[in-house]
Structure formats: C-alpha cells, structure tokens
Write a protein that holds these residues in place. Structure first.
Motif, short mmCIF file in Angstrom:
data_model
loop_
_atom_site.label_atom_id
_atom_site.label_comp_id
_atom_site.label_asym_id
_atom_site.label_seq_id
_atom_site.Cartn_x
_atom_site.Cartn_y
_atom_site.Cartn_z
N GLU A 190 53.04 132.53 60.71
CA GLU A 190 53.63 132.69 59.38
C GLU A 190 54.19 134.08 59.15
O GLU A 190 55.14 134.27 58.39
N CYS A 247 61.57 122.82 64.21
CA CYS A 247 60.74 124.02 64.05
C CYS A 247 59.28 123.60 64.18
O CYS A 247 58.91 122.51 63.77
N LYS A 299 68.25 135.37 57.09
CA LYS A 299 68.29 134.27 58.04
C LYS A 299 69.10 134.66 59.27
O LYS A 299 70.24 135.13 59.17
N CYS A 353 61.52 128.22 66.05
CA CYS A 353 62.52 127.21 65.73
C CYS A 353 63.47 127.04 66.91
O CYS A 353 63.83 128.02 67.57
N VAL A 373 60.27 131.04 62.72
CA VAL A 373 60.40 130.24 61.51
C VAL A 373 60.59 131.16 60.30
O VAL A 373 61.38 130.87 59.39
N ALA A 374 59.87 132.29 60.31
CA ALA A 374 59.93 133.24 59.20
C ALA A 374 61.31 133.86 59.02
O ALA A 374 61.61 134.41 57.94
N VAL A 376 54.52 122.43 59.53
CA VAL A 376 55.91 122.82 59.34
C VAL A 376 56.77 121.56 59.30
O VAL A 376 56.67 120.71 60.18
N LEU A 383 64.07 128.96 59.24
CA LEU A 383 63.79 127.88 58.29
C LEU A 383 63.17 128.42 57.00
O LEU A 383 63.50 127.97 55.90
N HIS A 384 62.26 129.38 57.11
CA HIS A 384 61.56 129.92 55.94
C HIS A 384 62.02 131.34 55.61
O HIS A 384 61.29 132.09 54.96
N THR A 432 60.63 120.11 59.26
CA THR A 432 62.02 120.45 59.55
C THR A 432 62.92 119.36 58.99
O THR A 432 62.73 118.18 59.30
#
Length: 698
Positions: free
Chosen positions: A330, A676, A269, A682, A258-259, A639, A262-263, A641
C-alpha cells in the motif's frame, strides 16, 4: 548493441532475405499460375485436428473448439500468439497485459498448455522466444482438459499453433511493415513446387524486425527464418520443417506500483510506458532452433501410420530490475515525498532441449451401421533444462524521474539440472452412426519421471479417460455432452527444494453446435471444471511458487461466425466464468474468486469488402472486445481492477499484385491495467498500436 549497429544489421539482412528467396520466387514467376497458394484465405474453419488427432469436422467433435485462421488474426492486427486469441470465447488473451516474457493466456480462468504442430512446446515458466505469428496458418484452441491424447495437458486446455506448410501451388509475397514505436519489419513467404516431378514442394518464411516498444528504452528486435519441404508419394507424405529465431528485447512489464497507477492521487499517475529498469542491465535475449518431421503412410484403405518428431534447442538470457512493491504494497516508497522505491534484481539463463515423438496407427472401418475411426498410439517427450540464476536487492529509483546507470550484474548461481520424461499409450475410437451421431471414447496411460539434480527421482503414473457424444437432431443442429480429464506433470521444485505434484483436472461440458450454412458456425457451451495442484505465487514469499489445493471453474460460452455472400464477415463471442478457490493453504482466498481472473468476456468483429473496380477491393474492419474486472485477494487487503473495452480497426486496399493495409489496435488509446495485484504491482495494458503493411504478391 547500439541502435546504429542494429540498423546496419537490419540493412544487411534486408538484402540477404530477398536473395535467399530469389530462387523460389523465380520458380513461382516462371510457373505462370494465376491461382497463387497464398490467395486461399479462410475465415470459418470446417475441421480441426487438435481435439482428436484426426482430421474431424467440428460438427462431429463433442467439445468446444475455436479455430482462428490467419485471415482473421491478421485482419485484427495480432502481433504475437496471445493476441490471436483476443476474440475467442472463454479466453483471456492478454492475461498479464503487455508482457514480452511469454504468451500468457488463460482459458476458462485456468492455465492452458502451449503446443506447436500438435507437440508440446513449453514445459515450465522459463522464458523462451515466442512463436512468430507470420509463420502460422492457424491457431486451434481446445477448451478444457485434454490429456487422453496428449498426456501433458493442463486443465484450461490446449493452444495449438499450426505452422505454414509447403503448397504445390506456386505463390509468394514480400511485405514491409511500418508502425509506431519505430517499428520496421521486413517479411517474406514463398511456396510452390520444386522441380518437375510433381512430388516435391518447398516453402520459405522469413521475418526481420527492428522496433521499439510501448515501454521506454526497450527494443523488440527479431530474426526468424523457417524453411520447409514436402514430399508426397502414392501412399505417403513427408514434411520436414526447420526454424531459427533470435529475439533481442527486455521485460516490457515494469510492475508499476498500485500506489502510483490504479490508486495514484491526482497528478501522480505514471505513464504506461514508464521504464523503471536500467537500459544496460535489462535484457531478454532468446534464441530457439527447431527441426520437425511429419510423416504419414497409408498401408491400405483401412490402416494409416502417423509419425511426428521434433527437437527444440532454446537458450535465453533474461535479467530485469523491478520495483519492490512487495515489502509494503500500500505504501512502497522509502522517502517522505513518495517518489523513491527500492528495486529488486532477477536473472535467469535457461538452456532447454526438448525431444518429442508421437506415433499412431489409424484404422478406418465399419461394423454394420457404425463407422469407426480408431486411433492407437504411443508418444514420448524428453525435456531437459540447465539453468543459472540470481536475485537480490538493487539500487533504488525515483519513479517520477527514472534515471538508472551503473548497475552491476550479480554473479549467477547454477541451478540443479532438470529432466522430465513422459511416455504415454493412448487409444481412441470415434464411432459414427448413420452419419448423424458420433460417440468418442478414449483412454490413456502415462508414466512421467522428473529428475532434479541432487534429489530423488519423482515418478508419476496416471490413467485418464474421455467420453463424448454429439448428434445431428435436424437443421444442422448438434447437441453434445462430454467428460474429459487432464494430467500434467510439473517439473522442478519450489524455493525450498520440494518437488511439485502433478496437476489433475476433470470437466463436464454440454453444449450445442449449429451450422446453418457452410459459411456459418455457432456454438454454445456449459461447463464445470475441477483442478487440483495448481501453481500460484507464495503469499509469504514473492520469489516462491506453491500449489493450491483445489479450484472450481464453471460457466457458459457463446461463439459464432458468419460470412455473408456480399463479403461481410461477423464474429461474436460472450462468456461468463465463475472460478473459485475451494481449497488452499492460504485461508483468505478460500471461497473467493480466483485472483486476477475476469468473470465476463465479450467480443464483436465486423469486416466488409467493397468492390471499387474489376481489380480493386477495399476492405474495412471494426471490432470491440470487453474484458471484465478482476480481484486480487491478499492477507491484508483486496485490490479490484476495473474492466475495460477496447476497439480495433482495419483498412485494406487489395489490387492484383499489391495489398496496402492499416491495422490499429486499441483505437481510442484507452489506458487500462490487466490486472493489478495485492502484491502492490500493476500490469500495464497495451496502448494504441498502429501498423501499416505494404505487400507485393506474385
């Protein structure tokens, strides 16, 4: 196996398949019949067998059912079973996005059970070769609990894929598919009468594929062959079907952090095709062979015997490397620059053997003004699995420069042998009054025995019921109400050796069906489902599975299809679902939305034919599908999505003997995740796929 070796094998097999089809092709050509069996395409189905185990009109069936014909799912570019369901109401077709491990779909937020030709195909989470959609004539979806006839039915419902059967009308086709990700597929389908007796017909369906995938370094290769033969007598019909399938691929899902998705901060990315495994380590090689016998005999105008029998032998070798996002969701990185992750390894080698038998007597009779279709039967399943596995820590990887070599395969550990047998006795009466009102009553008694090597046997007994009422109130409008139950034995044990309890569920559903013409069908439904003992991830151990206490799912669905006289097809659906955890051993999720479950789904598909001449037709199709956002609640965080909207397109040119078609899914190449999770990973969605098909029909 090297790419060059696979290409040589493809070349050899591409010569063998036409040779194997040659005799049937020759017979089809000699027949000289202008009406080929493969030309008979259907968009709107009038009848279905899954909901009642009898050939019943949809307008007389008091339950929400979707029938996706091969015409529809081919037009929409479906490449696997779950993709055939993308436009069906209440169905999250790609529940885990691009995932070669299985056809993971949910119905009304809950898990269904996968059937093939009316008999259960999958029994647990062990990977098995996925059904080949080119070998299917339609897919039927029964939404909600359906154990009265099937016994082993999950709360979400049943996805029943129907295989192609022999036809006594001669016809055939050979096609070549070319697409992005180096997709090359040769496919053939031939059917027709065998000999001059008029009693025998045969069919042969074959697929050979050599392909890459959206995920880097992963192949999507397949060999599939399915011969079948039908004999028909004055009062009897016998169909014998066999199939063999061999897949060579790997897990397309890489569980990207996710880090870093999405985040991810700007410029960090990951691409959806990022591969974080090891080319020489990751694999999903699956082989499945099956034999099926379908028989029916009419003793007279009243009594008919139906008998179905199938045996499946499946072997899979699955192993994967995936990033350890679970230790610190995270911030899973182990370096100061935020580039390197630890990896975990997992492997499993299941060998499954499945025997299924279903025998029933159908009585068609009348008592005064009431017409009865009474069904009484006994079914039996025997599922056995021998398996070995490994799991552990592997070498770390730089996710922004993912280079991996020299990973060794750990030693496998033999798992306890598993066996589950289930015997069910069922009875159902479909009572029709004045050809306007139908009452469906059903009851079933099951005995299921789960055997785990080294543990005491587990025996579960259950009685389930069903009652439904539907009536034509005029103008071909038929409101209905139904109550159904489900019972699903769960074989196996958790990480600590504890056997799983059966899943139980019940549903109340009310709705209305409207069929203004033969070329149209509209359905609206309201429902409430309660499910207990559902399997979910253990919040304290990612390798373990636990069973939550209770889930409630309620919602509304609309689904419609209309084929206009000018060759214009419209299908549409919308559903709103509120699935909530009402009891759980994980306190933070009680009273919350069910994890990873969208609340809103919608779709629209339009297809139009344009006559370009006496023998040429141009068809164009455009569709859109919306999947709502999801939440994933954990002990420390939630989380969210976002939802997504995707478009699909079709362009096809039909001539007397040739068809040229182009399918594009995710037309605008939208990047999305599905979903995610609070575990820190994800699931990548499907990027744009382009497939062109050249088909010669005879």
């Amino acid at each position: 196996m090297s790419r060059s070796m696979r290409c040589r094998r493809l070349a050899v097999l591409s010569l063998l398949v036409p040779t194997a089809l040659a005799s049937a092709i020759a017979h089809a050509q000699q027949a000289g019949d202008d009406a080929h069996a493969l030309d008979g395409v259907t968009v709107i189905a009038q009848r279905a067998s899954t909901a009642t185990k009898t050939d019943t009109p949809l307008m007389e069936t008091p339950q929400a059912i979707s029938v996706i014909t091969s015409q529809l799912f081919t037009d929409r570019g479906a490449r696997n079973l779950q993709e055939t369901l993308r436009y069906s109401a209440g169905v999250t077709a790609d529940a885990w996005g691009l995932d070669t491990r299985g056809d993971a779909s949910t119905i009304r937020g809950l898990d269904p059970v996968q059937y093939l030709d009316g008999m259960r195909r999958l029994y647990n989470f062990s990977p098995m070769a996925r059904p080949e959609v080119y070998g299917l004539e339609r897919v039927e979806v029964v939404r909600g609990p359906s154990s009265v006839l099937y016994g082993a039915g999950a709360t979400g419902g049943i996805i029943n894929a129907i295989s192609k059967r022999p036809s006594f009308r001669d016809g055939g086709e050979i096609g070549l598919q070319l697409g992005n990700f180096d997709r090359k597929q040769l496919q053939g389908d031939v059917t027709g009468q065998l000999g001059d007796s008029g009693n025998l017909a045969g069919r042969l369906v074959g697929v050979i594929r050599d392909s890459g995938m959206q995920t880097d370094e992963i192949d999507d290769d397949r060999i599939y062959i399915a011969p079948s033969i039908t004999w028909r007598g004055d009062n009897s019909n016998l169909t014998v079907m066999a199939s063999y399938q061999r897949d060579e691929t790997a897990s397309s899902q890489q569980f990207l952090p996710v880090a870093a998705t999405l985040h991810a901060p700007p410029g960090r990315k990951l691409d959806p095709g990022t591969f974080l495994g090891d080319k020489d380590f990751d694999k999903l090689d699956a082989r499945v062979a099956s034999a099926t016998v379908l028989f029916d005999h009419a003793f007279n105008d009243v009594v008919t015997w139906h008998s179905n029998l199938r045996y499946i032998d499946s072997k899979t070798d699955f192993r994967e490397l995936f990033p350890d996002t679970y230790s610190n969701p995270e911030n899973p990185f182990i370096d100061e620059d935020g580039r390197v992750l630890n990896r975990l390894s997992y492997g499993v080698k299941p060998h499954d053997r499945i025997l299924t038998a279903d025998n029933s007597l159908q009585f068609d009779f009348a008592t005064g003004a009431f017409r009865h279709v009474l069904l009484a039967g006994v079914d039996y399943t025997d599922f056995r699995e021998e398996s070995s596995t490994f799991s552990g820590l592997a070498t770390p990887i730089d996710i922004y420069n993912p280079v991996s070599t020299g990973v060794t395969v750990p030693e496998y550990t033999q798992l306890p042998d598993q066996r589950t047998t289930q015997t069910g006795v069922y009875v159902q009466d479909q009572i029709r009054y004045a050809d306007r009102v139908s009452l469906v009553l059903g009851a079933r008694r099951d005995r299921a025995v789960s055997e785990t090597q080294g543990l005491p046997d587990q025996t579960d007994n259950a009685t389930t019921y069903r009652v439904g009422l539907i009536g034509d109130v005029g103008a071909n409008v038929s409101p209905y109400v139904t109550y159904t139950e489900s019972f699903l034995p769960v074989p196996g044990q958790d990480l600590f050796g504890n056997s799983f309890d059966p899943m139980r569920g019940h549903q109340v559903e009310t709705g209305v069906k409207w069929q203004p013409t033969r070329n149209a069908m509209f359905t609206a439904a309201l429902y409430r489902i309660t499910e207990t003992n559902r399997q979910t991830n253990d919040p304290d151990n990612v390798l373990n599975v636990v069973q939550t206490g209770e889930i409630e799912s309620k919602g509304i669905e609309f689904e419609g299809a209309y084929v206009f006289d000018n060759d214009f097809t419209v299908t549409a659906s919308y559903s709103h679902n509120e699935a909530e955890v009402t009891k759980s051993n994980f306190a933070p999720e009680v009273g919350q939305r069910l994890n990873d479950t969208p609340q809103d789904l919608a779709s629209l598909w339009l297809a139009k034919g344009f006559q370009l001449g006496d023998d040429t037709l141009l068809r164009a199709g455009l569709g859109g599908r919306y999947v709502g956002g999801t939440v994933s609640t954990g002990a420390a965080s939630t989380v969210r999505t976002p939802g997504y909207t995707l478009a699909d397109a079709l362009l096809e040119l039909q001539m007397p003997s040739w068809i040229f078609s182009l399918n594009v899914t995710n037309l605008f190449d939208k990047e999305y995740f599905a979903p995610c999770r609070n575990f820190g990973d994800c699931f990548s969605g499907n990027t744009r796929t382009v497939v062109g098909t050249f088909t010669y029909r005879f």
